[in-house]
Scaffold this motif. Structure first.
Motif, PDB file in Angstrom:
ATOM      1  N   GLU A   6       0.985  -1.373  -0.569  1.00  0.00           N
ATOM      2  CA  GLU A   6      -0.218   0.313   0.092  1.00  0.00           C
ATOM      3  C   GLU A   6       0.477   1.454  -0.259  1.00  0.00           C
ATOM      4  O   GLU A   6       1.742   0.945   0.349  1.00  0.00           O
ATOM      5  N   ARG A   7       0.182   2.531  -0.735  1.00  0.00           N
ATOM      6  CA  ARG A   7       0.691   3.614  -0.851  1.00  0.00           C
ATOM      7  C   ARG A   7      -0.211   4.581   0.068  1.00  0.00           C
ATOM      8  O   ARG A   7      -0.839   4.605  -0.325  1.00  0.00           O
ATOM      9  N   GLU A   8       0.759   5.381   0.509  1.00  0.00           N
ATOM     10  CA  GLU A   8      -0.228   6.275   1.898  1.00  0.00           C
ATOM     11  C   GLU A   8       0.408   7.465   0.968  1.00  0.00           C
ATOM     12  O   GLU A   8       1.124   8.054   1.635  1.00  0.00           O
ATOM     13  N   PHE A   9      -0.579   8.214   1.524  1.00  0.00           N
ATOM     14  CA  PHE A   9      -0.520   9.428   1.334  1.00  0.00           C
ATOM     15  C   PHE A   9      -0.872  10.759   2.259  1.00  0.00           C
ATOM     16  O   PHE A   9      -2.153  10.459   2.687  1.00  0.00           O
ATOM     17  N   LYS A  10      -0.401  10.967   3.249  1.00  0.00           N
ATOM     18  CA  LYS A  10      -1.466  11.967   4.388  1.00  0.00           C
ATOM     19  C   LYS A  10      -1.239  13.217   4.523  1.00  0.00           C
ATOM     20  O   LYS A  10       0.349  13.790   4.356  1.00  0.00           O
ATOM     21  N   ASN A  11      -1.836  14.316   4.991  1.00  0.00           N
ATOM     22  CA  ASN A  11      -1.785  15.961   5.763  1.00  0.00           C
ATOM     23  C   ASN A  11      -2.960  15.924   6.431  1.00  0.00           C
ATOM     24  O   ASN A  11      -3.734  16.384   6.563  1.00  0.00           O
ATOM     25  N   LEU A  12      -2.036  16.481   7.588  1.00  0.00           N
ATOM     26  CA  LEU A  12      -3.207  17.027   8.572  1.00  0.00           C
ATOM     27  C   LEU A  12      -4.123  18.581   7.994  1.00  0.00           C
ATOM     28  O   LEU A  12      -3.327  19.046   7.148  1.00  0.00           O
ATOM     29  N   LEU A  13      -4.824  18.604   8.353  1.00  0.00           N
ATOM     30  CA  LEU A  13      -5.840  19.719   8.291  1.00  0.00           C
ATOM     31  C   LEU A  13      -5.937  20.787   9.170  1.00  0.00           C
ATOM     32  O   LEU A  13      -6.328  20.248  10.501  1.00  0.00           O
ATOM     33  N   THR A  14      -6.757  21.967   9.670  1.00  0.00           N
ATOM     34  CA  THR A  14      -7.298  22.396  10.517  1.00  0.00           C
ATOM     35  C   THR A  14      -9.056  21.878   9.781  1.00  0.00           C
ATOM     36  O   THR A  14      -9.326  21.015   8.652  1.00  0.00           O
ATOM     37  N   ALA A  15      -9.359  23.058  10.884  1.00  0.00           N
ATOM     38  CA  ALA A  15     -10.970  22.132  11.039  1.00  0.00           C
ATOM     39  C   ALA A  15     -11.557  22.601  10.302  1.00  0.00           C
ATOM     40  O   ALA A  15     -12.518  21.872   9.191  1.00  0.00           O
ATOM     41  N   SER A  16     -11.267  23.743   9.408  1.00  0.00           N
ATOM     42  CA  SER A  16     -12.091  24.681   8.725  1.00  0.00           C
ATOM     43  C   SER A  16     -11.806  23.651   7.021  1.00  0.00           C
ATOM     44  O   SER A  16     -12.660  23.568   5.946  1.00  0.00           O
ATOM     45  N   GLU A  17     -10.834  23.229   6.843  1.00  0.00           N
ATOM     46  CA  GLU A  17     -10.506  22.144   6.167  1.00  0.00           C
ATOM     47  C   GLU A  17     -11.417  21.301   5.575  1.00  0.00           C
ATOM     48  O   GLU A  17     -11.709  20.939   4.995  1.00  0.00           O
ATOM     49  N   TYR A  18     -11.166  20.724   6.862  1.00  0.00           N
ATOM     50  CA  TYR A  18     -11.685  19.239   7.374  1.00  0.00           C
ATOM     51  C   TYR A  18     -13.256  19.729   7.109  1.00  0.00           C
ATOM     52  O   TYR A  18     -13.915  18.663   5.879  1.00  0.00           O
ATOM     53  N   GLN A  19     -13.801  20.352   6.941  1.00  0.00           N
ATOM     54  CA  GLN A  19     -15.599  20.724   6.720  1.00  0.00           C
ATOM     55  C   GLN A  19     -15.177  20.944   5.235  1.00  0.00           C
ATOM     56  O   GLN A  19     -16.654  20.788   4.888  1.00  0.00           O
ATOM     57  N   ARG A  20     -14.826  21.663   4.660  1.00  0.00           N
ATOM     58  CA  ARG A  20     -14.646  22.372   3.545  1.00  0.00           C
ATOM     59  C   ARG A  20     -14.586  20.813   2.372  1.00  0.00           C
ATOM     60  O   ARG A  20     -15.284  20.760   1.096  1.00  0.00           O
ATOM     61  N   LEU A  21     -13.868  20.195   2.840  1.00  0.00           N
ATOM     62  CA  LEU A  21     -13.656  18.379   2.096  1.00  0.00           C
ATOM     63  C   LEU A  21     -14.627  17.353   2.822  1.00  0.00           C
ATOM     64  O   LEU A  21     -14.893  17.292   1.670  1.00  0.00           O
ATOM     65  N   GLN A  22     -15.416  17.786   3.482  1.00  0.00           N
ATOM     66  CA  GLN A  22     -16.442  16.959   3.428  1.00  0.00           C
ATOM     67  C   GLN A  22     -18.015  16.928   2.850  1.00  0.00           C
ATOM     68  O   GLN A  22     -18.361  16.672   2.303  1.00  0.00           O
ATOM     69  N   GLN A  23     -17.530  18.731   2.430  1.00  0.00           N
ATOM     70  CA  GLN A  23     -18.452  18.857   1.230  1.00  0.00           C
ATOM     71  C   GLN A  23     -17.754  19.035  -0.069  1.00  0.00           C
ATOM     72  O   GLN A  23     -18.779  19.173  -1.159  1.00  0.00           O
ATOM     73  N   ALA A  24     -16.821  18.476  -0.458  1.00  0.00           N
ATOM     74  CA  ALA A  24     -16.438  19.092  -1.623  1.00  0.00           C
ATOM     75  C   ALA A  24     -16.355  17.152  -2.181  1.00  0.00           C
ATOM     76  O   ALA A  24     -16.661  17.695  -3.844  1.00  0.00           O
ATOM     77  N   TYR A  25     -16.358  15.972  -1.743  1.00  0.00           N
ATOM     78  CA  TYR A  25     -16.369  14.466  -2.109  1.00  0.00           C
ATOM     79  C   TYR A  25     -17.680  14.006  -1.552  1.00  0.00           C
ATOM     80  O   TYR A  25     -18.616  14.689  -0.420  1.00  0.00           O
ATOM     81  N   SER A  26     -17.787  12.477  -2.359  1.00  0.00           N
ATOM     82  CA  SER A  26     -19.291  11.724  -1.628  1.00  0.00           C
ATOM     83  C   SER A  26     -18.678  11.315  -0.866  1.00  0.00           C
ATOM     84  O   SER A  26     -18.363  10.599  -1.323  1.00  0.00           O
ATOM     85  N   PHE A  27     -18.631  11.414   0.720  1.00  0.00           N
ATOM     86  CA  PHE A  27     -18.098  10.434   1.545  1.00  0.00           C
ATOM     87  C   PHE A  27     -19.095   9.749   2.166  1.00  0.00           C
ATOM     88  O   PHE A  27     -20.225   9.557   1.913  1.00  0.00           O
ATOM     89  N   THR A  28     -18.634   8.999   2.314  1.00  0.00           N
ATOM     90  CA  THR A  28     -19.670   7.392   2.761  1.00  0.00           C
ATOM     91  C   THR A  28     -20.044   7.843   3.986  1.00  0.00           C
ATOM     92  O   THR A  28     -19.405   8.843   5.146  1.00  0.00           O
ATOM     93  N   ILE A  29     -20.874   7.585   5.047  1.00  0.00           N
ATOM     94  CA  ILE A  29     -21.535   7.928   6.092  1.00  0.00           C
ATOM     95  C   ILE A  29     -20.342   7.673   7.531  1.00  0.00           C
ATOM     96  O   ILE A  29     -19.738   6.419   7.052  1.00  0.00           O
ATOM     97  N   PRO A  30     -19.933   8.116   8.151  1.00  0.00           N
ATOM     98  CA  PRO A  30     -19.123   7.893   9.502  1.00  0.00           C
ATOM     99  C   PRO A  30     -18.986   6.962   9.724  1.00  0.00           C
ATOM    100  O   PRO A  30     -20.275   6.486  10.064  1.00  0.00           O
ATOM    101  N   PHE A  31     -17.850   6.304   9.954  1.00  0.00           N
ATOM    102  CA  PHE A  31     -17.867   5.209  10.987  1.00  0.00           C
ATOM    103  C   PHE A  31     -16.750   5.663  11.891  1.00  0.00           C
ATOM    104  O   PHE A  31     -15.811   6.124  11.360  1.00  0.00           O
ATOM    105  N   LYS A  32     -16.826   4.707  13.744  1.00  0.00           N
ATOM    106  CA  LYS A  32     -15.416   4.328  14.060  1.00  0.00           C
ATOM    107  C   LYS A  32     -14.612   3.208  14.207  1.00  0.00           C
ATOM    108  O   LYS A  32     -15.209   2.596  13.818  1.00  0.00           O
ATOM    109  N   GLN A  33     -13.143   3.697  14.882  1.00  0.00           N
ATOM    110  CA  GLN A  33     -12.173   2.996  14.648  1.00  0.00           C
ATOM    111  C   GLN A  33     -11.849   3.485  15.976  1.00  0.00           C
ATOM    112  O   GLN A  33     -11.222   3.965  15.411  1.00  0.00           O
ATOM    113  N   THR A  34     -11.318   1.887  16.648  1.00  0.00           N
ATOM    114  CA  THR A  34     -10.168   2.611  17.504  1.00  0.00           C
ATOM    115  C   THR A  34      -9.268   1.870  17.164  1.00  0.00           C
ATOM    116  O   THR A  34      -8.840  -0.010  17.523  1.00  0.00           O
TER     117      THR A  34
END
Length: 205
Positions: A6-34
Motif C-alpha cells: 500500500e502507498r499512503e499520502f497524508k496531510n494534517l488539516l485545520t478544522a475549516s479545511e476538514y469541513q470544506r472537504l466534507q462538502q467537496a467529495y461524496s464521502f460514505t457515512i462516518p464510522f468509528k474505529q479504535t
C-alpha cells in the motif's frame, strides 16, 4: 489473514479545511474505529520502522503489522482478522500471521506493551486515483486532530495526484507524522489512571 502493499499520502488539516472537504467529495457515512498501538519496552519495532496495532470496529477487529517497503510512502501490511471480544483483551493474539512474523525476528508477544491509542471517526470516498480518507481522531488525553489520506494500491503511482488535490482544495501541505507517533505523545501526556480509564470508555462505550 492477508498481506498487501500500500502507498499512503497524508496531510494534517485545520478544522475549516476538514469541513470544506466534507462538502467537496461524496464521502460514505462516518464510522468509528479504535486503534491500539504496541511496541516493546526497548522500542524494538520503532527502531525497525514497524508499526503494530489492534483495530476495533463496531462488530469486528483485526491486528496489523506495518512494515516499510521500498519507497518513502510504501508499506507492507500483514493483517489477521479477530473477534471483537478477543481484541478487547488488549493483546496481540497468537498463533497468527502477525505473531509468526514477529517471532521470526525474535520478538515475542509477551514483550509487547501498549504505547498509545486513538479513536477515529472516518469517512471514505472512492476516487479514480484510490481511496480518499477523511479522519477526525481523538487521543488518550481527549485532544483531537483532522487528517486527509489517499491510499493507492498501485505502488507505481507518484505523489502528483495528492499534491494536485491539495492545491485544488487550497490546503497547505504539512509535514505529517503518522498516527502512531501522535498517539504515543498524547498517551504519555496523562497519568496512568487516565490512560486506562479513557481507553476503557473507547473500547466499551
Amino acid at each position: 489473514m492477508s498481506q498487501q502493499a500500500e502507498r499512503e499520502f497524508k496531510n494534517l488539516l485545520t478544522a475549516s479545511e476538514y469541513q470544506r472537504l466534507q462538502q467537496a467529495y461524496s464521502f460514505t457515512i462516518p464510522f468509528k474505529q479504535t486503534n491500539l498501538y504496541f511496541d516493546t519496552a526497548t522500542q524494538e519495532l520503532k527502531r525497525r520502522g514497524w508499526g503494530l496495532r489492534l483495530r476495533l470496529f463496531k462488530d469486528r477487529a483485526e491486528q496489523t503489522l506495518k512494515i516499510p517497503a521500498h519507497g518513502e510512502h510504501d508499506l507492507w501490511e500483514i493483517t489477521d482478522p479477530l473477534p471483537l471480544s478477543v481484541a478487547q483483551q488488549v493483546q496481540i493474539q497468537q498463533p497468527s500471521q502477525v505473531s509468526q512474523y514477529l517471532q521470526k525476528y525474535n520478538i515475542d508477544r509477551t514483550q509487547l506493551q501498549l504505547i498509545g491509542y486513538a479513536q477515529t471517526e472516518r469517512q471514505q470516498a472512492i476516487l479514480s486515483a484510490g481511496l480518499l480518507v477523511l479522519d477526525r481522531t481523538s487521543y488518550a488525553d481527549t485532544t483531537f486532530d483532522h487528517e486527509l489520506e489517499l491510499e493507492v494500491q498501485d505502488t507505481a503511482s507518484t505523489s502528483t495526484t495528492f499534491r494536485n488535490l491539495l492545491n485544488t482544495q487550497q490546503i497547505e501541505p504539512r509535514k505529517t507524522t503518522n498516527k502512531v507517533a501522535r498517539a504515543v505523545v498524547h498517551f504519555q501526556n496523562i497519568s496512568l489512571e487516565n490512560q486506562y480509564a479513557n481507553l476503557e470508555r473507547m473500547l466499551f462505550d
